[in-house]
Design a protein around this motif. Structure first.
Motif, PDB file in Angstrom:
ATOM      1  N   SER A 116      -5.866   3.376  -1.598  1.00  0.00           N
ATOM      2  CA  SER A 116      -7.200   3.970  -1.426  1.00  0.00           C
ATOM      3  C   SER A 116      -8.224   2.880  -1.190  1.00  0.00           C
ATOM      4  O   SER A 116      -8.225   1.851  -1.872  1.00  0.00           O
ATOM      5  CB  SER A 116      -7.574   4.760  -2.676  1.00  0.00           C
ATOM      6  N   SER A 117      -9.105   3.139  -0.259  1.00  0.00           N
ATOM      7  CA  SER A 117     -10.143   2.180   0.082  1.00  0.00           C
ATOM      8  C   SER A 117     -10.947   1.804  -1.163  1.00  0.00           C
ATOM      9  O   SER A 117     -11.504   2.682  -1.832  1.00  0.00           O
ATOM     10  CB  SER A 117     -11.055   2.826   1.123  1.00  0.00           C
ATOM     11  N   ASN A 150      -9.907   1.070  -3.938  1.00  0.00           N
ATOM     12  CA  ASN A 150      -9.269   1.627  -5.143  1.00  0.00           C
ATOM     13  C   ASN A 150     -10.182   2.670  -5.802  1.00  0.00           C
ATOM     14  O   ASN A 150     -10.180   2.821  -7.023  1.00  0.00           O
ATOM     15  CB  ASN A 150      -8.926   0.503  -6.140  1.00  0.00           C
ATOM     16  N   LEU A 162      -9.261   8.720   5.661  1.00  0.00           N
ATOM     17  CA  LEU A 162      -8.087   7.835   5.714  1.00  0.00           C
ATOM     18  C   LEU A 162      -7.287   7.974   4.417  1.00  0.00           C
ATOM     19  O   LEU A 162      -6.052   8.056   4.428  1.00  0.00           O
ATOM     20  CB  LEU A 162      -8.520   6.377   5.916  1.00  0.00           C
ATOM     21  N   ASP A 163      -8.005   8.015   3.300  1.00  0.00           N
ATOM     22  CA  ASP A 163      -7.334   8.163   2.002  1.00  0.00           C
ATOM     23  C   ASP A 163      -6.573   9.482   1.924  1.00  0.00           C
ATOM     24  O   ASP A 163      -5.477   9.547   1.359  1.00  0.00           O
ATOM     25  CB  ASP A 163      -8.364   8.106   0.867  1.00  0.00           C
ATOM     26  N   HIS A 202      -3.391   8.996   3.602  1.00  0.00           N
ATOM     27  CA  HIS A 202      -2.472   8.245   2.726  1.00  0.00           C
ATOM     28  C   HIS A 202      -1.864   9.181   1.680  1.00  0.00           C
ATOM     29  O   HIS A 202      -0.663   9.137   1.411  1.00  0.00           O
ATOM     30  CB  HIS A 202      -3.232   7.123   2.004  1.00  0.00           C
ATOM     31  N   ARG A 262       4.627  -0.767  -4.341  1.00  0.00           N
ATOM     32  CA  ARG A 262       3.720  -0.956  -3.201  1.00  0.00           C
ATOM     33  C   ARG A 262       2.362  -1.460  -3.690  1.00  0.00           C
ATOM     34  O   ARG A 262       1.785  -0.911  -4.598  1.00  0.00           O
ATOM     35  CB  ARG A 262       3.524   0.383  -2.472  1.00  0.00           C
ATOM     36  N   ARG A 263       1.898  -2.543  -3.106  1.00  0.00           N
ATOM     37  CA  ARG A 263       0.592  -3.101  -3.480  1.00  0.00           C
ATOM     38  C   ARG A 263      -0.097  -3.599  -2.225  1.00  0.00           C
ATOM     39  O   ARG A 263       0.562  -4.089  -1.315  1.00  0.00           O
ATOM     40  CB  ARG A 263       0.735  -4.337  -4.380  1.00  0.00           C
ATOM     41  N   SER A 264      -1.412  -3.577  -2.218  1.00  0.00           N
ATOM     42  CA  SER A 264      -2.142  -4.202  -1.122  1.00  0.00           C
ATOM     43  C   SER A 264      -2.208  -5.700  -1.365  1.00  0.00           C
ATOM     44  O   SER A 264      -2.584  -6.125  -2.462  1.00  0.00           O
ATOM     45  CB  SER A 264      -3.564  -3.650  -1.060  1.00  0.00           C
ATOM     46  N   GLN A 289     -11.962 -11.099   7.232  1.00  0.00           N
ATOM     47  CA  GLN A 289     -10.987 -11.120   6.128  1.00  0.00           C
ATOM     48  C   GLN A 289      -9.769 -11.952   6.549  1.00  0.00           C
ATOM     49  O   GLN A 289      -9.150 -11.691   7.588  1.00  0.00           O
ATOM     50  CB  GLN A 289     -10.556  -9.701   5.767  1.00  0.00           C
ATOM     51  N   THR A 344      -1.729  -4.530   3.941  1.00  0.00           N
ATOM     52  CA  THR A 344      -3.047  -4.092   3.468  1.00  0.00           C
ATOM     53  C   THR A 344      -3.718  -3.273   4.562  1.00  0.00           C
ATOM     54  O   THR A 344      -3.738  -3.691   5.727  1.00  0.00           O
ATOM     55  CB  THR A 344      -3.957  -5.293   3.115  1.00  0.00           C
ATOM     56  N   GLY A 345      -4.235  -2.123   4.173  1.00  0.00           N
ATOM     57  CA  GLY A 345      -5.056  -1.339   5.085  1.00  0.00           C
ATOM     58  C   GLY A 345      -6.397  -2.033   5.233  1.00  0.00           C
ATOM     59  O   GLY A 345      -6.906  -2.608   4.273  1.00  0.00           O
ATOM     60  N   GLY A 354     -10.155  -1.164   6.342  1.00  0.00           N
ATOM     61  CA  GLY A 354     -11.170  -0.206   6.783  1.00  0.00           C
ATOM     62  C   GLY A 354     -12.405  -0.908   7.299  1.00  0.00           C
ATOM     63  O   GLY A 354     -13.217  -0.323   8.008  1.00  0.00           O
ATOM     64  N   CYS A 355     -12.540  -2.186   6.936  1.00  0.00           N
ATOM     65  CA  CYS A 355     -13.712  -2.957   7.361  1.00  0.00           C
ATOM     66  C   CYS A 355     -13.359  -3.737   8.620  1.00  0.00           C
ATOM     67  O   CYS A 355     -12.617  -4.725   8.557  1.00  0.00           O
ATOM     68  CB  CYS A 355     -14.143  -3.908   6.239  1.00  0.00           C
ATOM     69  N   TYR A 394      -8.639   2.572  12.311  1.00  0.00           N
ATOM     70  CA  TYR A 394      -8.093   1.962  11.091  1.00  0.00           C
ATOM     71  C   TYR A 394      -7.356   0.698  11.516  1.00  0.00           C
ATOM     72  O   TYR A 394      -6.720   0.682  12.572  1.00  0.00           O
ATOM     73  CB  TYR A 394      -7.124   2.954  10.434  1.00  0.00           C
TER      74      TYR A 394
HETATM   75  C1  LIG Z   1      -8.509   3.342   4.036  1.00  0.00           C
HETATM   76  C2  LIG Z   1      -8.311   2.013   3.372  1.00  0.00           C
HETATM   77  C3  LIG Z   1      -9.085   0.930   3.745  1.00  0.00           C
HETATM   78  C4  LIG Z   1      -8.896  -0.300   3.126  1.00  0.00           C
HETATM   79  N1  LIG Z   1      -9.630  -1.382   3.542  1.00  0.00           N
HETATM   80  C5  LIG Z   1      -9.424  -2.594   2.983  1.00  0.00           C
HETATM   81  C6  LIG Z   1     -10.103  -3.742   3.476  1.00  0.00           C
HETATM   82  O1  LIG Z   1     -10.888  -3.678   4.432  1.00  0.00           O
HETATM   83  N2  LIG Z   1      -9.843  -4.934   2.861  1.00  0.00           N
HETATM   84  C7  LIG Z   1      -8.960  -5.047   1.812  1.00  0.00           C
HETATM   85  O2  LIG Z   1      -8.759  -6.153   1.295  1.00  0.00           O
HETATM   86  N3  LIG Z   1      -8.287  -3.965   1.349  1.00  0.00           N
HETATM   87  C8  LIG Z   1      -8.490  -2.751   1.915  1.00  0.00           C
HETATM   88  N4  LIG Z   1      -7.777  -1.667   1.479  1.00  0.00           N
HETATM   89  C9  LIG Z   1      -6.834  -1.798   0.368  1.00  0.00           C
HETATM   90  C10 LIG Z   1      -7.417  -1.203  -0.909  1.00  0.00           C
HETATM   91  O3  LIG Z   1      -8.412  -2.051  -1.412  1.00  0.00           O
HETATM   92  C11 LIG Z   1      -6.293  -0.961  -1.921  1.00  0.00           C
HETATM   93  O4  LIG Z   1      -5.500   0.097  -1.454  1.00  0.00           O
HETATM   94  C12 LIG Z   1      -6.834  -0.607  -3.285  1.00  0.00           C
HETATM   95  O5  LIG Z   1      -7.485  -1.696  -3.872  1.00  0.00           O
HETATM   96  C13 LIG Z   1      -5.728  -0.154  -4.209  1.00  0.00           C
HETATM   97  O6  LIG Z   1      -4.760  -1.159  -4.346  1.00  0.00           O
HETATM   98  P1  LIG Z   1      -3.233  -0.874  -4.001  1.00  0.00           P
HETATM   99  O7  LIG Z   1      -3.159  -0.552  -2.537  1.00  0.00           O
HETATM  100  O8  LIG Z   1      -2.512  -2.138  -4.367  1.00  0.00           O
HETATM  101  O9  LIG Z   1      -2.801   0.311  -4.820  1.00  0.00           O
HETATM  102  C14 LIG Z   1      -7.931  -0.441   2.095  1.00  0.00           C
HETATM  103  C15 LIG Z   1      -7.148   0.649   1.741  1.00  0.00           C
HETATM  104  C16 LIG Z   1      -7.320   1.861   2.373  1.00  0.00           C
HETATM  105  C17 LIG Z   1      -6.440   3.011   2.000  1.00  0.00           C
END
Ligand SMILES: Cc1cc2nc3c(=O)[nH]c(=O)nc-3n(C[C@H](O)[C@H](O)[C@H](O)COP(=O)(O)O)c2cc1C
Length: 496
Positions: A104-105, A107, A179-180, A183, A301-303, A398, A452-453, A455-456, A477
Motif C-alpha cells: 500500500s502506498s 503503508n 492502485l491499492d 493490489h 513480500r516486502r518493498s 528515488q 517496490t511500487g 507512485g511518485c 504506475y
Molecule cells: C501504489 C503504491 C505506490 C507506492 N509508491 C512508492 C514510492 O513512490 N516509493 C517507495 O519507496 N515506495 C512506494 N511504495 C511502497 C510502499 O511504501 C509499501 O508498500 C508500504 O510501505 C508497505 O510496505 P510493504 O510493501 O513492505 O508491505 C508504493 C506502494 C504502492 C502500493
C-alpha cells in the motif's frame, strides 16, 4: 462515447511536474495521522484461525492442480490471512508498525474488506455481512440477514477509506487508493487460488454497491472518513441476491480532525457507476519452477527501500514480466522498461507489449526514431544506453529506480478506455496496474529478489521521453525490481 472530462481534469491536475508536485499538505501533520485500522466497536467479533499450511507457490499457476477447499470458517480465515492480513510487525527505536500481505502506498492501507458469507459453523446459522479486522485477524459481524442471500461461495467488497491516503498525499491520493485496491484484489485472487477457489470481479454499479453495503449511510462514518466502493469480488461460485440493509453499526473514528481535499471527493463521485468489464487478455502465465511455499512468499513480500545495484538473470527478468499475465483482468497495460542490469540483455529502453495486437498503435504513437528491435516474447528494444539516471529522475529522484536491475512504467491505453468506459474506466485502469504490481512483487519474492511500487513519478517527463503527444497512452504506475539492501536495525516480529 462516454463523458470522461472529470477524469482528464483530475488526471492533469494531479500530475507531478519537475517544479510542481501535485497539491498536498507538503508536510506530515502527525496530529491528524489516521488510524490504519478500521473497527466496528459495537459489533460481535469472531476470531479467525492461523493455519500455516499452504501449497507450493508455483502450483498456483498450474491450472487445476490445487484441491478446492470446503466453504467453511477455517478456509475463509486462510483467504483473509494470506490476502489482507498482517505479514509482520516492524520495530525500530520506540516505534512499531504493521506490514500487510498487500502493498500500500505509504503503508497507509485505505482498502477495507467486507465479506458476505453463507451460514458458517462458528459464525452464524444465517448469512452474514462482516468486516475483516486485519489487526486482530477477526471478523466483525456488521449484519445478519434474515433471508438466505448467498450460497456456494462468498462475496467480498473492497472499499477505500480515502482519508488515510489524502492525509499524506493530498489530491494525488485518489490514484493511490485505486492502485491499492488493485493490489488488494490481486492479493485476494492469489489466496483464493491457493484454496482452489475461483476469484473474479462481479460487474456492478458502484453507486448501488454503496447502498447494498451500507456505505451510503452517512451517520456511520465521520464525513471525511466515509468509504468509497471499489470492487465486488466473487469467491468460489456464489449465487447471491443482496438486499439493501437496515441502518448498520458506526465505524471507529480514524483522526481527530481532517484536511479537506475536494478534488478527491469530486473525482470519486464522478467515478461511480457501471464498473467496466474489459475484454480479458487471452494469455495464460506460464507455470514457474518450484520455489517456496505460497505462504512464505506472501508473508515475506516486502518493498525494498534501497537496492544493491546487482544484476538478475534473463530467465528471472522474463519470469517476472510473465507473472503479469496471472491477472487477465488487466488487459490495457504495457510496460516501458529501463533495463539496467539484466544478464544477456543489453542495457537500454525497452517496450514489453503484453498484447501483440497493440504493437502497431504503440509504434505509431511513440518517437519515430525508436528501433523497435525484437528481443523475444513481446520485448522490443527502443534504444540502447544507460537509463539509470533517467529512471531515478523520473521516479521523483528515488534511487531504488536507479539501483534496481530494471524498472518500468505501466503505460495504459488511455483515450480509448476513457472513451469506452468514462470515469469508471479511468478508475479501472489503476486497478489493473495495482493488480499487476502485486503479482510482480510476489514473483520477485519467490525468486529471492525484491520490488517496490513507485507512485511518485514525473508523469509528463516520462511521456516526453517516449515521444508521446496527447493522451493516447498514459503511465499510471511505476515499478522497480532488484536486490534489496535490508536495514538490519529494524526488528521483525510475528504479527499474531
Ligand atoms: C501504489 C503504491 C505506490 C507506492 N509508491 C512508492 C514510492 O513512490 N516509493 C517507495 O519507496 N515506495 C512506494 N511504495 C511502497 C510502499 O511504501 C509499501 O508498500 C508500504 O510501505 C508497505 O510496505 P510493504 O510493501 O513492505 O508491505 C508504493 C506502494 C504502492 C502500493
Amino acid at each position: 462515447m462516454k463523458n470522461a472530462s472529470a477524469a482528464y481534469e483530475y488526471h492533469d491536475r494531479t500530475k507531478h511536474r519537475p517544479h510542481r508536485y501535485a497539491p498536498s499538505l507538503g508536510y506530515m501533520d502527525w496530529a491528524t495521522q489516521p488510524d490504519p485500522f478500521r473497527t466496528y466497536p459495537e459489533c460481535a467479533r469472531i476470531g479467525l484461525a492461523h493455519d500455516n499450511t499452504t501449497p507450493p507457490f508455483h502450483l498456483l499457476f498450474a491450472a487445476g492442480m490445487l484441491p478446492r477447499a470446503p466453504l467453511c470458517l477455517e478456509s475463509l480465515s486462510g483467504l483473509l490471512r494470506y490476502s489482507l492480513g498482517l505479514a509482520a510487525i516492524k520495530r525500530h527505536g520506540g516505534s512499531e508498525w504493521a506490514l500487510r500481505c498487500n502493498a500500500s502506498s505509504g503503508n497507509l492501507h485505505p482498502s477495507e474488506c467486507y465479506v458476505v458469507s453463507p451460514p458458517l459453523e462458528g459464525v452464524s446459522e444465517k448469512c452474514t455481512l462482516s468486516h475483516y479486522a486485519s489487526r486482530d485477524h477477526a471478523l466483525e459481524i456488521v449484519h445478519t440477514y434474515d433471508a438466505p442471500v448467498i450460497e456456494g461461495g462468498f462475496l467480498i467488497l473492497l472499499s477505500s477509506a480515502m482519508w488515510r491516503e489524502m492525509w499524506k498525499y493530498g489530491e494525488r491520493s485518489w490514484r493511490y487508493c485505486q492502485l491499492d485496491a488493485g493490489h488488494a484484489y490481486a492479493s485476494i485472487k492469489t489466496a483464493a487460488t491457493m484454496l482452489g477457489w475461483e476469484c473474479s470481479i462481479v460487474p456492478s454499479d458502484t453507486a448501488d454497491l454503496a447502498r447494498r453495503f451500507g456505505l451510503d449511510q452517512l451517520e456511520r462514518f465521520h464525513p471525511q472518513e466515509r468509504e468509497s466502493p471499489d470492487l465486488l469480488i466473487r469467491i468460489a461460485q456464489p449465487r447471491h441476491s443482496l438486499p439493501y440493509p437496515p441502518p448498520l453499526a458506526r465505524a471507529n473514528r480514524l483522526s481527530p480532525s481532517h484536511h479537506q481535499w475536494d478534488a478527491v471527493w469530486e473525482i470519486d463521485e464522478a467515478a461511480l457507476g457501471p464498473y467496466p468489464q474489459p475484454e480479458p487478455l487471452n494469455r495464460v502465465r506460464r507455470c514457474p519452477a518450484p520455489s517456496k511455499s505460497a505462504g512464505e512468499v506472501i508473508l515475506k513480500r516486502r518493498s525494498a527501500q534501497a537496492m544493491d545495484g546487482s544484476s538478475v538473470t534473463e530467465t528471472q527478468f522474463r519470469q517476472i514480466l510473465d507473472a503479469s499475465f496471472f491477472c487477465t483482468e488487466a488487459p490495457d497495460v504495457d510496460f516501458i522498461v529501463f533495463v539496467h542490469r539484466v544478464e544477456g540483455i543489453e542495457s537500454g529502453l525497452y517496450a514489453y507489449v503484453r498484447d501483440p495486437g497493440r504493437l502497431p498503435q504503440l509504434r505509431d504513437a511513440m518517437d519515430p526514431d525508436f528501433d523497435w528491435l525484437e528481443a523475444g516474447e513481446g520485448l522490443y528494444r527502443l534504444n540502447r544506453g544507460d537509463y539509470r539516471g533517467a529512471a531515478q529522475y523520473l521516479s521523483c529522484n528515488q534511487t531504488i529506480a536507479r539501483d534496481a536491475a530494471f524498472s518500468f512504467g505501466m503505460l495504459c491505453r488511455f483515450d480509448a478506455v476513457l472513451a469506452e468506459s468514462g470515469v469508471p474506466g479511468y478508475k479501472n485502469l489503476y486497478h489493473q496496474c495495482g493488480m499487476i504490481g502485486q503479482m510482480l512483487y510476489l514473483e520477485a519474492t519467490s525468486l529471492g529478489l525484491s520490488a517496490t511500487g513507485i507512485g511518485c513519478f514525473l508523469d509528463d517527463e516520462f511521456h516526453t521521453l517516449l515521444g508521446l503527444s496527447g493522451t493516447p497512452y498514459q503511465s499510471l504506475y511505476h515499478f522497480t525490481v532488484g536486490r534489496a539492501i535490508v536495514d538490519t536495525r529494524i526488528a521483525t516480529l510475528m504479527p499474531y
